[in-house]
Design a protein around this motif. Structure first.
Motif, PDB file in Angstrom:
ATOM      1  N   ARG A 175       0.830  -1.212   0.000  1.00  0.00           N
ATOM      2  CA  ARG A 175       0.000   0.000   0.000  1.00  0.00           C
ATOM      3  C   ARG A 175       0.860   1.257   0.000  1.00  0.00           C
ATOM      4  N   GLU A 176       1.963   1.233   0.742  1.00  0.00           N
ATOM      5  CA  GLU A 176       2.835   2.408   0.786  1.00  0.00           C
ATOM      6  C   GLU A 176       3.530   2.631  -0.554  1.00  0.00           C
ATOM      7  N   LEU A 177       3.946   1.571  -1.212  1.00  0.00           N
ATOM      8  CA  LEU A 177       4.562   1.709  -2.533  1.00  0.00           C
ATOM      9  C   LEU A 177       3.586   2.352  -3.514  1.00  0.00           C
ATOM     10  N   VAL A 178       2.332   1.919  -3.444  1.00  0.00           N
ATOM     11  CA  VAL A 178       1.320   2.468  -4.343  1.00  0.00           C
ATOM     12  C   VAL A 178       1.006   3.918  -3.992  1.00  0.00           C
ATOM     13  N   ALA A 179       0.795   4.192  -2.703  1.00  0.00           N
ATOM     14  CA  ALA A 179       0.426   5.538  -2.272  1.00  0.00           C
ATOM     15  C   ALA A 179       1.500   6.554  -2.637  1.00  0.00           C
ATOM     16  N   ARG A 180       2.767   6.119  -2.607  1.00  0.00           N
ATOM     17  CA  ARG A 180       3.874   7.025  -2.908  1.00  0.00           C
ATOM     18  C   ARG A 180       4.366   6.872  -4.334  1.00  0.00           C
ATOM     19  N   GLN A 217       9.202   0.069  -9.059  1.00  0.00           N
ATOM     20  CA  GLN A 217       9.452   0.541 -10.418  1.00  0.00           C
ATOM     21  C   GLN A 217       8.223   0.355 -11.302  1.00  0.00           C
ATOM     22  N   LEU A 218       7.504  -0.755 -11.101  1.00  0.00           N
ATOM     23  CA  LEU A 218       6.294  -1.007 -11.888  1.00  0.00           C
ATOM     24  C   LEU A 218       5.212   0.012 -11.566  1.00  0.00           C
ATOM     25  N   VAL A 219       5.037   0.326 -10.289  1.00  0.00           N
ATOM     26  CA  VAL A 219       4.044   1.330  -9.896  1.00  0.00           C
ATOM     27  C   VAL A 219       4.401   2.686 -10.498  1.00  0.00           C
ATOM     28  N   TYR A 282      -5.328  -2.102  -7.817  1.00  0.00           N
ATOM     29  CA  TYR A 282      -4.100  -2.479  -7.130  1.00  0.00           C
ATOM     30  C   TYR A 282      -3.879  -1.738  -5.816  1.00  0.00           C
ATOM     31  N   LEU A 283      -4.810  -0.880  -5.405  1.00  0.00           N
ATOM     32  CA  LEU A 283      -4.563  -0.038  -4.239  1.00  0.00           C
ATOM     33  C   LEU A 283      -4.370  -0.834  -2.962  1.00  0.00           C
ATOM     34  N   SER A 284      -5.156  -1.873  -2.746  1.00  0.00           N
ATOM     35  CA  SER A 284      -4.982  -2.633  -1.503  1.00  0.00           C
ATOM     36  C   SER A 284      -5.747  -3.927  -1.577  1.00  0.00           C
ATOM     37  N   GLY A 285      -5.508  -4.752  -0.592  1.00  0.00           N
ATOM     38  CA  GLY A 285      -6.363  -5.901  -0.344  1.00  0.00           C
ATOM     39  C   GLY A 285      -7.258  -5.546   0.819  1.00  0.00           C
TER      40      GLY A 285
END
Length: 293
Positions: A175-180, A217-219, A282-285
């Motif tokens: 979640r942190e990787l996505v949020a940032r 890197q993918l995000v 992809y934001l979270s589960g």
């Protein structure tokens, strides 16, 4: 999400009718669904841009749909495209397809070990066995997209109830990787969850399907690709998306998509995203489930 009635994006209207679920609280966090039906009987051949979610595509039409992967494999019926997989193409005529996007957290819980999917496309029945065939038969027999969405969500919920759970620490890091948007040091996240760097790398790869650095890197690539598709210049996207310079952006895009930033900006697959995937999967589960295990 939108009503389960066909909608048309400006760039995709000539090719696809797109249906999305009606607005309602979903039982599964980290799930997005869309139905695609070709508006032409002409052959369709589309390269798929890598995305920070696991994709499940199920053929529900009267025509033909095949998914080709970079290794030369061809899959029909139902196929699962793992996180970060590149070189995938969808081909066929008169296509009707239900597509699901699962956050890697949810994907692990309903599809099993992420290592089996990392960078690959595999038949759904290789993961679900006969249940995949039964689910596909029900989806093809359904009379509406709304019914198909309900069938798919129920099937996933049943698999999830009996499946493994992602570690809450790994779900938090994702979640942190996505949020940032990928712009965060994984070492810092390891410190935040109280794990060693080695343990984070091992468990993250096992449960998410990529190492945390590659996932970041993918995000970042996904964010940049959508900005390019929106018409922003490569120089601006590089400067505002965490790349060292435009050459760095070019290398990253080539590594994930196999084409230049200019080609990504024109990718037909991205043209439908604002219609089909307005709510990113992809934001979270499910945070509550992860925390409870």
């Amino acid at each position: 999400m939108r009503s389960a009635e066909p909608a048309h994006g400006a760039a995709a209207a000539a090719v696809w009718d797109i249906a999305t679920p009606a607005r309602r609280p979903g039982r599964l966090r980290g799930l997005a669904m869309a139905g695609f039906r070709a508006r032409t009987t002409d052959p369709v051949d589309l390269g798929v841009v890598p995305y920070p979610a696991v994709t499940v595509a199920v053929d529900v039409g009267d025509g033909s749909l095949a998914v080709d992967d970079a290794g030369g494999g061809r899959h029909t019926g139902g196929v699962v495209v793992g996180l970060g997989t590149h070189g995938v193409r969808g081909r066929g005529r008169d296509i009707g397809c239900l597509q699901l996007r699962l956050s890697p957290v949810l994907a692990y819980e309903v599809l099993g070990p992420a290592a089996e999917l990392s960078g690959r496309a595999v038949p759904l029945d290789a993961l679900w066995g006969r249940a995949a065939e039964r689910t596909q038969e029900r989806l093809r027999a359904a009379r509406s997209w709304s019914e198909r969405f309900a069938i798919a969500e129920t099937a996933l919920a049943e698999r999830r109830a009996a499946g493994p759970a992602v570690d809450p620490e790994i779900a938090y890091i994702w979640r942190e990787l996505v949020a940032r948007r990928g712009a965060v040091r994984v070492e810092r996240l390891a410190d935040e969850v109280g794990w060693s760097r080695q343990r984070v790398w091992s468990r993250f790869r096992e449960q998410i399907g990529l190492g945390p650095k590659r996932a970041a890197q993918l995000v970042r690539f996904d964010h940049a690709a959508h900005r390019l598709a929106a018409g922003q210049s490569a120089a601006r996207v590089a400067a505002e998306s965490g790349y060292a310079d435009q050459s760095h952006l070019h290398r990253d895009v080539m590594a994930f998509a196999g084409v230049t930033p200019t080609a990504v900006a024109l990718a037909p697959w991205l043209a439908v995203d604002e219609v089909a995937w307005a709510a990113p999967a992809y934001l979270s589960g499910d945070r509550r489930r992860a925390a409870a295990r």
